[in-house]
Write a protein that holds these residues in place. Sequence first.
Motif, PDB file in Angstrom:
ATOM      1  N   PHE A   1       2.127 105.462 -11.189  1.00 23.52           N
ATOM      2  CA  PHE A   1       3.251 104.614 -11.550  1.00 23.52           C
ATOM      3  C   PHE A   1       2.701 103.223 -11.819  1.00 23.52           C
ATOM      4  O   PHE A   1       1.577 102.903 -11.452  1.00 23.52           O
ATOM      5  CB  PHE A   1       4.270 104.548 -10.402  1.00 23.52           C
ATOM      6  CG  PHE A   1       4.941 105.862 -10.113  1.00 23.52           C
ATOM      7  CD1 PHE A   1       4.287 106.867  -9.417  1.00 23.52           C
ATOM      8  CD2 PHE A   1       6.240 106.102 -10.546  1.00 23.52           C
ATOM      9  CE1 PHE A   1       4.905 108.079  -9.159  1.00 23.52           C
ATOM     10  CE2 PHE A   1       6.880 107.298 -10.289  1.00 23.52           C
ATOM     11  CZ  PHE A   1       6.207 108.291  -9.595  1.00 23.52           C
ATOM     12  N   ARG A   2       3.500 102.389 -12.458  1.00 25.19           N
ATOM     13  CA  ARG A   2       3.074 101.015 -12.676  1.00 25.19           C
ATOM     14  C   ARG A   2       4.271 100.086 -12.567  1.00 25.19           C
ATOM     15  O   ARG A   2       5.414 100.492 -12.761  1.00 25.19           O
ATOM     16  CB  ARG A   2       2.389 100.857 -14.036  1.00 25.19           C
ATOM     17  CG  ARG A   2       3.316 100.994 -15.223  1.00 25.19           C
ATOM     18  CD  ARG A   2       2.516 100.950 -16.525  1.00 25.19           C
ATOM     19  NE  ARG A   2       3.367 100.921 -17.694  1.00 25.19           N
ATOM     20  CZ  ARG A   2       2.918 100.975 -18.943  1.00 25.19           C
ATOM     21  NH1 ARG A   2       1.611 101.060 -19.189  1.00 25.19           N
ATOM     22  NH2 ARG A   2       3.772 100.938 -19.959  1.00 25.19           N
ATOM     23  N   GLN A   3       3.961  98.842 -12.254  1.00 21.50           N
ATOM     24  CA  GLN A   3       5.008  97.835 -12.158  1.00 21.50           C
ATOM     25  C   GLN A   3       4.486  96.523 -12.713  1.00 21.50           C
ATOM     26  O   GLN A   3       3.498  95.978 -12.217  1.00 21.50           O
ATOM     27  CB  GLN A   3       5.479  97.653 -10.715  1.00 21.50           C
ATOM     28  CG  GLN A   3       6.700  96.765 -10.599  1.00 21.50           C
ATOM     29  CD  GLN A   3       7.370  96.882  -9.253  1.00 21.50           C
ATOM     30  OE1 GLN A   3       6.774  97.309  -8.270  1.00 21.50           O
ATOM     31  NE2 GLN A   3       8.638  96.500  -9.194  1.00 21.50           N
ATOM     32  N   ALA A   4       5.144  96.051 -13.735  1.00 24.32           N
ATOM     33  CA  ALA A   4       4.809  94.766 -14.330  1.00 24.32           C
ATOM     34  C   ALA A   4       5.667  93.679 -13.682  1.00 24.32           C
ATOM     35  O   ALA A   4       6.745  93.976 -13.146  1.00 24.32           O
ATOM     36  CB  ALA A   4       5.051  94.809 -15.834  1.00 24.32           C
ATOM     37  N   PRO A   5       5.230  92.438 -13.726  1.00 31.27           N
ATOM     38  CA  PRO A   5       6.003  91.354 -13.114  1.00 31.27           C
ATOM     39  C   PRO A   5       7.425  91.287 -13.669  1.00 31.27           C
ATOM     40  O   PRO A   5       7.626  91.319 -14.885  1.00 31.27           O
ATOM     41  CB  PRO A   5       5.212  90.101 -13.494  1.00 31.27           C
ATOM     42  CG  PRO A   5       3.820  90.584 -13.682  1.00 31.27           C
ATOM     43  CD  PRO A   5       3.949  91.950 -14.274  1.00 31.27           C
ATOM     44  N   GLY A   6       8.381  91.262 -12.770  1.00 25.70           N
ATOM     45  CA  GLY A   6       9.769  91.146 -13.174  1.00 25.70           C
ATOM     46  C   GLY A   6      10.394  92.428 -13.675  1.00 25.70           C
ATOM     47  O   GLY A   6      11.543  92.426 -14.112  1.00 25.70           O
TER      48      GLY A   6
ATOM     49  N   LYS B   1      -2.739  98.344 -24.550  1.00 24.75           N
ATOM     50  CA  LYS B   1      -1.954  97.290 -25.179  1.00 24.75           C
ATOM     51  C   LYS B   1      -1.625  96.218 -24.131  1.00 24.75           C
ATOM     52  O   LYS B   1      -1.584  96.526 -22.934  1.00 24.75           O
ATOM     53  CB  LYS B   1      -0.653  97.865 -25.729  1.00 24.75           C
ATOM     54  CG  LYS B   1      -0.828  99.033 -26.666  1.00 24.75           C
ATOM     55  CD  LYS B   1       0.524  99.638 -27.036  1.00 24.75           C
ATOM     56  CE  LYS B   1       0.361 100.847 -27.928  1.00 24.75           C
ATOM     57  NZ  LYS B   1       1.674 101.454 -28.265  1.00 24.75           N
ATOM     58  N   PRO B   2      -1.350  95.004 -24.553  1.00 28.70           N
ATOM     59  CA  PRO B   2      -0.957  93.972 -23.581  1.00 28.70           C
ATOM     60  C   PRO B   2       0.233  94.396 -22.719  1.00 28.70           C
ATOM     61  O   PRO B   2       0.298  94.031 -21.542  1.00 28.70           O
ATOM     62  CB  PRO B   2      -0.621  92.783 -24.472  1.00 28.70           C
ATOM     63  CG  PRO B   2      -1.489  92.958 -25.667  1.00 28.70           C
ATOM     64  CD  PRO B   2      -1.529  94.445 -25.890  1.00 28.70           C
ATOM     65  N   GLU B   3       1.129  95.182 -23.255  1.00 27.25           N
ATOM     66  CA  GLU B   3       2.289  95.619 -22.482  1.00 27.25           C
ATOM     67  C   GLU B   3       1.938  96.662 -21.425  1.00 27.25           C
ATOM     68  O   GLU B   3       2.797  97.051 -20.629  1.00 27.25           O
ATOM     69  CB  GLU B   3       3.388  96.165 -23.401  1.00 27.25           C
ATOM     70  CG  GLU B   3       2.919  97.180 -24.427  1.00 27.25           C
ATOM     71  CD  GLU B   3       2.633  96.551 -25.787  1.00 27.25           C
ATOM     72  OE1 GLU B   3       1.993  95.466 -25.822  1.00 27.25           O
ATOM     73  OE2 GLU B   3       3.026  97.173 -26.795  1.00 27.25           O
ATOM     74  N   ASP B   4       0.693  97.117 -21.409  1.00 26.41           N
ATOM     75  CA  ASP B   4       0.251  97.999 -20.325  1.00 26.41           C
ATOM     76  C   ASP B   4      -0.153  97.205 -19.086  1.00 26.41           C
ATOM     77  O   ASP B   4      -0.458  97.792 -18.047  1.00 26.41           O
ATOM     78  CB  ASP B   4      -0.943  98.843 -20.789  1.00 26.41           C
ATOM     79  CG  ASP B   4      -0.587  99.830 -21.873  1.00 26.41           C
ATOM     80  OD1 ASP B   4      -1.376  99.984 -22.823  1.00 26.41           O
ATOM     81  OD2 ASP B   4       0.485 100.464 -21.773  1.00 26.41           O
ATOM     82  N   THR B   5      -0.167  95.902 -19.204  1.00 23.69           N
ATOM     83  CA  THR B   5      -0.515  95.064 -18.063  1.00 23.69           C
ATOM     84  C   THR B   5       0.467  95.278 -16.926  1.00 23.69           C
ATOM     85  O   THR B   5       1.679  95.144 -17.102  1.00 23.69           O
ATOM     86  CB  THR B   5      -0.519  93.582 -18.480  1.00 23.69           C
ATOM     87  OG1 THR B   5      -1.556  93.371 -19.443  1.00 23.69           O
ATOM     88  CG2 THR B   5      -0.759  92.680 -17.278  1.00 23.69           C
TER      89      THR B   5
ATOM     90  N   THR C   1      -3.673  98.835  -8.082  1.00 23.53           N
ATOM     91  CA  THR C   1      -4.806  98.190  -8.722  1.00 23.53           C
ATOM     92  C   THR C   1      -4.305  97.497  -9.987  1.00 23.53           C
ATOM     93  O   THR C   1      -3.517  98.062 -10.745  1.00 23.53           O
ATOM     94  CB  THR C   1      -5.928  99.198  -9.037  1.00 23.53           C
ATOM     95  OG1 THR C   1      -7.062  98.509  -9.567  1.00 23.53           O
ATOM     96  CG2 THR C   1      -5.491 100.262 -10.029  1.00 23.53           C
ATOM     97  N   GLN C   2      -4.753  96.268 -10.190  1.00 23.12           N
ATOM     98  CA  GLN C   2      -4.261  95.474 -11.303  1.00 23.12           C
ATOM     99  C   GLN C   2      -4.978  95.847 -12.587  1.00 23.12           C
ATOM    100  O   GLN C   2      -6.209  95.914 -12.634  1.00 23.12           O
ATOM    101  CB  GLN C   2      -4.478  93.981 -11.021  1.00 23.12           C
ATOM    102  CG  GLN C   2      -4.091  93.058 -12.154  1.00 23.12           C
ATOM    103  CD  GLN C   2      -2.584  92.991 -12.357  1.00 23.12           C
ATOM    104  OE1 GLN C   2      -1.820  92.854 -11.408  1.00 23.12           O
ATOM    105  NE2 GLN C   2      -2.144  93.066 -13.617  1.00 23.12           N
ATOM    106  N   VAL C   3      -4.205  96.070 -13.616  1.00 27.23           N
ATOM    107  CA  VAL C   3      -4.732  96.265 -14.971  1.00 27.23           C
ATOM    108  C   VAL C   3      -4.175  95.151 -15.843  1.00 27.23           C
ATOM    109  O   VAL C   3      -2.956  94.972 -15.917  1.00 27.23           O
ATOM    110  CB  VAL C   3      -4.341  97.643 -15.540  1.00 27.23           C
ATOM    111  CG1 VAL C   3      -4.722  97.726 -17.012  1.00 27.23           C
ATOM    112  CG2 VAL C   3      -5.008  98.749 -14.745  1.00 27.23           C
ATOM    113  N   THR C   4      -5.059  94.415 -16.461  1.00 33.99           N
ATOM    114  CA  THR C   4      -4.653  93.335 -17.350  1.00 33.99           C
ATOM    115  C   THR C   4      -5.267  93.556 -18.720  1.00 33.99           C
ATOM    116  O   THR C   4      -6.479  93.722 -18.839  1.00 33.99           O
ATOM    117  CB  THR C   4      -5.089  91.969 -16.803  1.00 33.99           C
ATOM    118  OG1 THR C   4      -4.548  91.790 -15.487  1.00 33.99           O
ATOM    119  CG2 THR C   4      -4.607  90.848 -17.709  1.00 33.99           C
TER     120      THR C   4
END
Length: 119
Positions: free
Chosen positions: A37-42, A87-91, A113-116
């Motif tokens: 799973f992933r969670q982007a800020p906000g 893509k940047p939106e995968d951050t 784990t952070q992906v940027t």
Amino acid sequence: QVPLVESGGGLVQAGGSLRLSCAASGRTLISVVMGWFRQAPGKEREFVASIRRPSDSTLYGDSAKGRFTISRDNAKSTVYLHMNSLKPEDTAVYYCAASRAFSTEYVYWGQGTQVTVSS
């Protein structure tokens, strides 16, 4: 509790690739299903991919289809997420999750784990 430990995150340019790994620390984990799973800020947590025993059938979220591949090594109680064409939106912070041996409910979670992805 079974600690899940993710690794492989980092900074990558758009179009690049990363491989995330998730392993059960200190013990052998037998899970019906393991996932990412992933969670982007906000934003809310988003399903990325899962892999299910015994056939290793896979399921992908819309954002991952065609670019990400999930796999597992049962002997190592490890699940991987191969991410291509980033893509940047995968951050986001990417989390590993696992179920127990006779259930599909995710009960074990990693710290993330952070992906940027830079543009």
